[in-house]
Structure formats: structure tokens, C-alpha cells
Design a protein around this motif. Sequence first.
Motif, PDB file in Angstrom:
ATOM      1  N   PHE A  98     -30.452  11.775 -48.132  1.00 28.89           N
ATOM      2  CA  PHE A  98     -31.692  13.401 -48.405  1.00 28.89           C
ATOM      3  C   PHE A  98     -32.650  12.493 -47.568  1.00 28.89           C
ATOM      4  CE2 PHE A  98     -34.135  15.198 -51.474  1.00 28.89           C
ATOM      5  CZ  PHE A  98     -33.289  16.935 -50.625  1.00 28.89           C
ATOM      6  N   GLY A  99     -33.570  11.295 -48.429  1.00 23.78           N
ATOM      7  CA  GLY A  99     -34.563  11.042 -48.212  1.00 23.78           C
ATOM      8  C   GLY A  99     -35.362  11.198 -46.689  1.00 23.78           C
ATOM      9  N   LYS A 101     -33.540  12.265 -44.010  1.00 24.99           N
ATOM     10  CA  LYS A 101     -33.671  14.040 -44.088  1.00 24.99           C
ATOM     11  C   LYS A 101     -35.449  14.506 -44.451  1.00 24.99           C
ATOM     12  CE  LYS A 101     -31.163  18.043 -43.903  1.00 24.99           C
ATOM     13  NZ  LYS A 101     -29.980  18.576 -44.523  1.00 24.99           N
ATOM     14  N   MET A 102     -36.090  14.178 -45.403  1.00 23.85           N
ATOM     15  CA  MET A 102     -36.995  15.489 -45.604  1.00 23.85           C
ATOM     16  C   MET A 102     -37.956  13.964 -44.776  1.00 23.85           C
ATOM     17  SD  MET A 102     -36.503  17.255 -47.598  1.00 23.85           S
ATOM     18  CE  MET A 102     -34.419  17.627 -47.286  1.00 23.85           C
ATOM     19  N   ARG A 103     -38.002  13.148 -44.569  1.00 22.04           N
ATOM     20  CA  ARG A 103     -38.614  12.052 -43.843  1.00 22.04           C
ATOM     21  C   ARG A 103     -38.542  12.682 -41.756  1.00 22.04           C
ATOM     22  NH1 ARG A 103     -38.596  10.276 -48.388  1.00 22.04           N
ATOM     23  NH2 ARG A 103     -40.108   9.080 -49.056  1.00 22.04           N
TER      24      ARG A 103
ATOM     25  N   LEU B 174     -37.991  11.894 -53.336  1.00 20.83           N
ATOM     26  CA  LEU B 174     -37.686  11.449 -52.226  1.00 20.83           C
ATOM     27  C   LEU B 174     -38.035  11.917 -50.752  1.00 20.83           C
ATOM     28  CD1 LEU B 174     -33.348  11.709 -53.366  1.00 20.83           C
ATOM     29  CD2 LEU B 174     -34.590   9.278 -52.608  1.00 20.83           C
ATOM     30  N   GLN B 180     -38.632  22.514 -49.938  1.00 16.75           N
ATOM     31  CA  GLN B 180     -37.370  22.029 -49.119  1.00 16.75           C
ATOM     32  C   GLN B 180     -36.530  21.412 -50.711  1.00 16.75           C
ATOM     33  OE1 GLN B 180     -39.662  17.896 -47.046  1.00 16.75           O
ATOM     34  NE2 GLN B 180     -38.780  18.746 -45.657  1.00 16.75           N
TER      35      GLN B 180
END
Lengths: 379, 271
Positions: A98-99, A101-103, B174, B180
Motif C-alpha cells: 500500500f505505501g 502504491k501511494m508513492r 503510509l 487517497q
Amino acid sequence: MSEITLNELEKRYGETTAVEDVSVEIRDGELLCLLGPSGSGKSTTLRMIAGLETPTDGEITLAGADVTDQPAYERNTSTVFQDWALFPHKTVLENVAFGLKMRDVPKEERRERAEAMLERVQMGGYGDEDPTTLSGGQKQRVALARSLAVNPDVLLLDEPLSNLDKRLREDMQIELREIHEDLEETFVHVTHDQDEAFTLADRIGIMDQGELIQVGEPTEVYENPANRFIEGFLGDTNFVGSEVVGVTDGAVRVETELGYELVLPTDRDPDVAEGTELTLSLRPEVLSIERNPTADAAEGAEQPVLADGSTLNAVVGTVENVLYRGSTVRYSVSVNGTAMFAERTGASTDALTAGEEIRIEWDGTDVLAFRADGSRVTL
Amino acid sequence: MSSNLHRERLETAAFRAGYLALLALMLLPLLVVVVTSFSGTGRLAFPPESYSLMWYVEFLDSVRWLDAFTNSIVIGVGTALVATLLGVMGAFGQEIDDGSLGSILAPLVLIPLLIPPVILGITLLMYFNEVGLRGSYASIVLAHTLWATPLVYFVMRSVFSRFDWQQLDAAQDLGAGPVQSFVHVVLPNVKHGIFVGGLLAFIISLQEFVMALFLSTPSTETIPVLAWTEIRQALDPMVSVVSTFLIVISVVGILLAVVATNLEWLSKQLS
């Protein structure tokens, strides 16, 4: 570099102050444990470092940059939560990725990195599982992998082990320690468990009622506590009430509630006067128990300061209770009606029984003394 | 002991019987409506003298009824969209920000429900005349939104109260920004609740009559408004046909809501 400085950090909710005037420098690559009872403000402090709470006052810097007003999603910190907070509608792999993907890490790469991270926490092959079906220990590992996957500057751990059973908790402590040594990243770990703090920490910060009272290496805070709260919180001890009856060069004489007059050796001016009330701390590990007390000790008479600066203190009491605790045996002792306890290793052969008269001895230099306001008397 | 148990059973049975009787009494008119819609004559009577589908054929041939039907659906969907957006955002905002504005939000949102619809209708008519919205779909959608938003809001309050907010913390931690984290983490957890809230808004709009009467023009009149005009002229089974359609739409909606909320439960039962 990822050192953190907290400068006069404060958090108030309306009338109540959760965190008050916390200042500390957390060194790059160290594992700092924030230790304190529940409600001491340690989790709030951690959440402020994460950016999940905004400080009412004070500032936070991360690797030299002021991040006080930066939201959580812009800080390169990562938190492992107490209840792990896994996303229930995502698979284990999606949780870990997830992290990334957010990056905006490309799909294939984040899949590979997430799988590698799952391997690392020994959860390889669980990628397609539904996280809600995992056991507590497995969820804990997934949460750790999810936080580590984003390669944070600082890993923040908010009592992540407190929901695990004892055995698993101890295994995870060792694993966390190993991961920390591997990554050489800064970890801040919040816990209310002294043993956990001693096992994990490079340094321990002890919090009480919103204040950070002392920061130091485990041996330092244990052997040299800043105040009475820390002495009582870090381990079991006997607190004995007393009153100063005389201050002479090199010794403070106190009359205790045990009915004995004791001598505390000192090598400086201890800044106490006759009549000052002191609480003495007698830790079980400095006490030794003898059977068959001799008559002269029972009188509690002269207890001279020996040549090496130590004094031999001794009291006589009756064993009231024997508590067998496996590795140790704890004896509850009544000394002139005041309750005390002392311990022996479970292996000692001549077990004492309730009703026996015994003599408890210790070296006067091992005794810590605290004033009525809790502050330590430097002896 | 056993007599107590006996009495308890008797009381339970009596309660159930009474409850079912009351329910039947309330649902009976619906049955009358459905049955009379199949009448073979021009008179609205129960039971009908003969049965046929002639009034359904009539309905499907009537441009006016079909237009009203379309209007009702358009306004209903519009209301559902706007009310859901407002209700979800209000409830969400109140959860993540515990400021003083949040504490007055609940009573504020409730106000439109407490004002008699006649008064709301007249007031809105004057207001929409001023701003030039008279006779538009938007005017009725906005009026219905006043009623539907509080309902969506309260549904969402209860949905959000069951959400584990630590997940939102985890998402932001995160690196997920506000949008989002809402899309990826909050939404998947509450989408069934949002669907139910939207459906509720749709049904409210579908049935609302008083405000629609004031605000609609012949080109935007909804089913309840047209039904009322028609009844004043002639009481024929056409009204029953229209009512039957409304009942069917509502029942289908409720079934959809049940399926949506129990989908996970259902899938667990099937697997």
C-alpha cells in the motif's frame, strides 16, 4: 541521517494536558523506548512524531528539518499500531504494498518489494491471504512488513506487542532487535512493559503524567533513577518511610518505620536536615536473608560506617508468607509490624518457612533515598 | 418454575400474534392497491368485479404518465446523488474533526425535517423564483435533498461509528493524502452504507408529494403530483397501477439494500 529532536513539545485537549514540555534528542539509528504507565502521554508523543497529532506547542525536527506542521503523509515515518490496523478488505500483499502504491512505485516493482518484505518477516507465501484470518502474531508481522516496506527514516512502534501472549512477545522482541540491528534505522518504541523496554532499548525514556522524566541507558535509569516514581515503576522494591535524625560528616542517620535506626553513608553534602522525611528504597536484589538472627543485630544498635564507605544494615523480622515463583522465592516479612519482602533464588536449598525469625542485611550504599515530593536525594 | 415458563411462552406467543396482526393491518392497504390495479372495469372497487391488465396497457400508452415516471426517476437519482454526497461528507467531516462546528452539525442538519413541508414548499417556491430556478429539475432535487440529507447523514454516522479509524491513521502514515486515504481505505469499508443511504434518499424523493406539488411545472411533475391531479378528476384504477409501480420500486430498493449489507454474510454462507 534521521535523528529526531523534540523541543518543548506539548499537547493539550481542552483542559487536560496529555504531553507537557517534552524535550529529547533521539539519535540516528538508535532504538529509544518510551516507557510509562497508561495515560502517561507516551503514545500521544509517538503520534506527534508520526504527524497523526498536531502539537499544541513546541516543535519536532526530523533529520534537521522542522516537520512540526507537516501532515503524516508527507513525513517519512512509519508506524506499527497497537491493533496493527491492517486493511481488512485488502490481501496481505496489498496491505504491504500500500505505501509503495501511494508513492507511485510501478506495480511489478511494488509486488516484488512487498513479497521480499513478507519473506523477511517470515510471512512469505501468505500474500494472497485475507488479513482478518491471520493470528495475532502473523498480523503483527504483516503490520511490521507494511511499515518497513516504505523504507522509512524512522520506524515508530506503538505497543505492537502488547496484544500477543508472553512467549510470542518475547520472540518478537528478539526479532525486532535483530531487524533494528540489520536496518540501522531509528526506532521509537512505546511500551508500558519494563522488561520489554530493557530487552529492546538502547536508551529508555520514562514518562509519567505527560512529562518525560528521565532518558538514559537501561542500566543508568535502573541504577540511578531520577525520582521515586521511576524507582517504583522499573522494578519491585520496598519503600520504607523514615525521618532524618542526624546528619554527620559522611553519614545520614534516619529513624525508619521498621523500628530501626539506619545509617546512609554519603560522600557529599546531601542537602537534608534533621526532621526531613525520606522514603528509602530497598530493592530485593540488594537484600540478603539470614536464618537464626544473632542477638546483637536484633537490638539494632550501633551500625558504623566501615572503612570502604559501606555500612552494614540489618533488621530482624518474621517470615509471614512464602511465594514460590519458579526462578525466585519471595518472602513476605514483618519487621516490627511493617511489611517488607525479600527474595532468594528458587535453587537455594534451605527453604525458609512461614513463622521463622530471620535477619535481613544490606549494604547502606545500595539504599536510595527520596524526598516527600519524590525527588532523589544524592548521597 | 414450570408455570412461569409456561406463562412466558404464552406471553411471547400473544406478543407475536399481536405484532403480526398490527403489521398485517398496516400492510393490507398495499394489497388492496395491488389487487385493484388488475381491475377489468373503470371503477376503483375492492374486490374488483373482473380482472385484466387493461390499466397497465393504458399506463404504458400514456405519454403523460410515462413522462411523470421519467421525471420521478431523474429527480430521485439527482436527490440520491446530492444528498449522499452531502450526508457522507458531513458525517465523515464530523468524525475526523472534533471541533465546535461538529457539535452543532447534527441539530443543524435535522432542521429541514422538522419544518412542515407545506411551509418549505412555499418558501422554496419564492426563493427559486428569485434565483431563476423555477420549473427546473434542480429546484425539486434541492428541495428533496433538504429532506434526504439528514437521513443519509444519520445512516452514515452509524456506519462510520463502526469503522476502525486507526485504518485512516495507518493509510495517512503510509503516505496516502486525504483523498487517497478516503478512496483506498475508508470507501471500501463503508460503501455498503453509502449505497443504503443513497437508496433511502432515492425512495424519499420518489414518494415526496407536498414540496413537489409547489415546485413542479407540467414538464417536471412527478408521479405523486400527477396522481393527485388525476384523482381529482376521476378515481380509476390507473392510480392503483401507478402506486403498484412505486411499491415495486421501493421493495426492489429495500431488497437491494439487504443484499448489499449482507453480501459478505451471504458470500460466507455460500462458500
